[in-house]
Design an enzyme around this catalytic site. Structure first.
Site, PDB file in Angstrom:
ATOM      1  N   GLN A  10       0.833  -0.980   0.095  1.00 59.15           N
ATOM      2  CA  GLN A  10       0.080  -0.129  -0.186  1.00 59.15           C
ATOM      3  C   GLN A  10       1.036   1.465  -0.109  1.00 59.15           C
ATOM      4  O   GLN A  10       2.096   0.892   0.150  1.00 59.15           O
ATOM      5  CB  GLN A  10      -0.836  -0.077   1.264  1.00 59.15           C
ATOM      6  CG  GLN A  10      -2.124   0.823   1.001  1.00 59.15           C
ATOM      7  CD  GLN A  10      -3.304   0.503   2.234  1.00 59.15           C
ATOM      8  OE1 GLN A  10      -2.965  -0.600   2.552  1.00 59.15           O
ATOM      9  NE2 GLN A  10      -3.677   1.029   2.948  1.00 59.15           N
ATOM     10  N   SER A  91       4.814  -5.673   3.118  1.00 59.45           N
ATOM     11  CA  SER A  91       3.452  -5.545   3.736  1.00 59.45           C
ATOM     12  C   SER A  91       2.514  -6.549   3.464  1.00 59.45           C
ATOM     13  O   SER A  91       2.775  -7.725   2.835  1.00 59.45           O
ATOM     14  CB  SER A  91       2.973  -4.038   4.649  1.00 59.45           C
ATOM     15  OG  SER A  91       1.637  -4.155   5.049  1.00 59.45           O
ATOM     16  N   LEU A  92       1.297  -5.571   2.297  1.00 60.40           N
ATOM     17  CA  LEU A  92       0.468  -6.648   1.540  1.00 60.40           C
ATOM     18  C   LEU A  92       1.099  -7.040   0.229  1.00 60.40           C
ATOM     19  O   LEU A  92       0.881  -8.199   0.065  1.00 60.40           O
ATOM     20  CB  LEU A  92      -0.862  -5.574   0.852  1.00 60.40           C
ATOM     21  CG  LEU A  92      -1.057  -6.043  -0.071  1.00 60.40           C
ATOM     22  CD1 LEU A  92      -2.601  -6.508   0.291  1.00 60.40           C
ATOM     23  CD2 LEU A  92      -1.567  -4.961  -1.257  1.00 60.40           C
ATOM     24  N   ARG A 116      -8.504  -8.632   4.893  1.00 60.81           N
ATOM     25  CA  ARG A 116      -7.790  -8.222   6.284  1.00 60.81           C
ATOM     26  C   ARG A 116      -7.671  -5.861   6.183  1.00 60.81           C
ATOM     27  O   ARG A 116      -7.133  -6.249   7.285  1.00 60.81           O
ATOM     28  CB  ARG A 116      -6.158  -8.574   5.443  1.00 60.81           C
ATOM     29  CG  ARG A 116      -5.077  -8.002   6.113  1.00 60.81           C
ATOM     30  CD  ARG A 116      -3.999  -8.032   4.771  1.00 60.81           C
ATOM     31  NE  ARG A 116      -2.666  -7.842   5.660  1.00 60.81           N
ATOM     32  CZ  ARG A 116      -0.991  -6.431   5.036  1.00 60.81           C
ATOM     33  NH1 ARG A 116      -2.001  -5.974   4.009  1.00 60.81           N
ATOM     34  NH2 ARG A 116      -0.608  -6.481   5.138  1.00 60.81           N
ATOM     35  N   HIS A 200       0.911  -2.378  11.359  1.00 61.14           N
ATOM     36  CA  HIS A 200       2.281  -3.230  12.475  1.00 61.14           C
ATOM     37  C   HIS A 200       2.219  -3.059  13.639  1.00 61.14           C
ATOM     38  O   HIS A 200       3.809  -3.165  13.276  1.00 61.14           O
ATOM     39  CB  HIS A 200       2.746  -3.120  11.020  1.00 61.14           C
ATOM     40  CG  HIS A 200       2.713  -3.270   9.691  1.00 61.14           C
ATOM     41  ND1 HIS A 200       2.907  -4.701   9.336  1.00 61.14           N
ATOM     42  CD2 HIS A 200       2.511  -2.798   8.280  1.00 61.14           C
ATOM     43  CE1 HIS A 200       1.983  -4.802   8.060  1.00 61.14           C
ATOM     44  NE2 HIS A 200       2.524  -3.390   7.557  1.00 61.14           N
ATOM     45  N   GLN A 249       2.355 -10.652  11.226  1.00 59.14           N
ATOM     46  CA  GLN A 249       2.762  -8.966  10.126  1.00 59.14           C
ATOM     47  C   GLN A 249       1.847  -8.007  10.759  1.00 59.14           C
ATOM     48  O   GLN A 249       2.655  -6.938  10.385  1.00 59.14           O
ATOM     49  CB  GLN A 249       2.508  -9.304   8.766  1.00 59.14           C
ATOM     50  CG  GLN A 249       3.329  -8.822   7.594  1.00 59.14           C
ATOM     51  CD  GLN A 249       2.282  -8.387   6.504  1.00 59.14           C
ATOM     52  OE1 GLN A 249       0.705  -8.631   6.723  1.00 59.14           O
ATOM     53  NE2 GLN A 249       2.502  -8.901   5.517  1.00 59.14           N
TER      54      GLN A 249
END
Length: 309
Positions: A10, A91-92, A116, A200, A249
């Site tokens: 993102q 991340s994503l 998510r 996070h 995560q």
């Protein structure tokens, strides 16, 4: 030449992304159509026509970036016969890596990522969570800043992106205090980021617990190409271990600099970023100058990458 493939997360999205590739390769619109059918909304139209606020809404950004990365991988693996040695995603982007490595079915990943995004968005009330980038302080100094700023609230270092670039997240007031303390401590810049979800950090633990349930019901295979995970810059090859890493995560720091060092330690000299933005390619240069970096997001960059093979 052996190479690693990485996928952005993102923040790398932009209106009109992949339009150049879509003009020549049917894989782009086919991939977005698959995702759109699952989500019951036209994801390609959102990425091309906006409005920008709609594309930047977490519930749209996450599936759009997943589809973008998978689409470019489908093009790349169709024109390049050399398989990557290893994959990773920021991340994503880790979900994209798991799809492209064969660990996750794309349709399942779209469903998972949509959930998510929804869980992340609903975990913290609007305005109560924030993120900020701290530039020019080392990792330990940023951790110290967060300790001083917390005052009973949550603020943590959550993205170790490159030496001197760390992102923090937590309760809005604690993040604002951390910005002030970081500036006083000599940070070159300390700026709040235009995001509504404090990713996070510990505020995401309730979302992670709910995501665990969704992951438990999702089929995951051992990857056919190795994938380094954000939580520990390590390999997770068993499905249960992958599920645990993905749930953790959500409320754990992204160890991006460690991940890139791990790739370099494997003797890999070239890293190719698939998807819009070039963000990771820029970070990687600051992590290890010996690595050659390419980003494929249009026809010119695809041809350049092919010429370098």
């Amino acid at each position: 030449m052996t190479h690693a493939i990485i996928f952005p997360g993102q923040g790398s999205q932009s209106l009109g992304m992949l339009s150049d590739l879509a003009g020549k390769y049917t894989e782009v619109q086919e991939t977005f159509q698959q995702a759109s059918d699952i989500l019951s909304r036209d994801l390609w139209a959102i990425t091309q026509d906006g409005p920008e606020e709609e594309l930047n809404a977490t519930i749209n950004t996450q599936p759009a970036m997943l589809a973008a990365g998978v689409a470019v991988w489908r093009i790349w693996s169709g024109v390049c016969s050399i398989k990557p040695e290893i994959m990773a995603g920021h991340s994503l982007g880790e979900y994209t890596a798991l799809v492209c490595s064969g660990a996750l079915d794309f349709a399942d990943a779209v469903d998972l990522v949509a959930e998510r995004a929804r869980l992340m968005q609903s975990a913290v009330p609007e305005g109560e969570g924030a993120m900020a980038a701290i530039l020019g302080l080392d990792d330990d100094s940023v951790r110290e800043v967060c300790d001083q700023a917390s005052q009973g609230q949550v603020v943590e270092a959550v993205n170790f992106n490159s030496p001197g670039q760390v992102v923090i997240a937590g309760n809005t007031q604690a993040v604002e205090r951390a910005i002030e303390i970081a500036t006083e401590a000599g940070a070159k810049r300390a700026i709040q980021l235009p995001v509504s979800v404090p990713s996070h950090c510990a505020l995401m633990k309730p979302a992670a617990e709910k995501l665990s349930e969704k992951l438990a019901a999702t089929t995951i295979q051992s990857p056919q190409i190795k994938v380094l995970h954000n939580v520990d810059a390590g390999l997770h090859e068993q499905p249960e271990s992958i599920r645990e890493a993905l749930a953790a995560q959500l409320h754990s720091p992204v160890l991006w600099a460690d991940t890139i060092r791990e790739i370099a330690n494997d003797g890999i000299l070239k890293i190719i970023e698939l998807g819009p933005g070039r963000v990771l390619t820029g970070l990687n240069k600051r992590i290890d100058r010996s690595l050659s970096g390419l980003c494929i997001q249009d026809i010119a960059s695809l041809e350049k990458a092919l010429a370098s093979e």
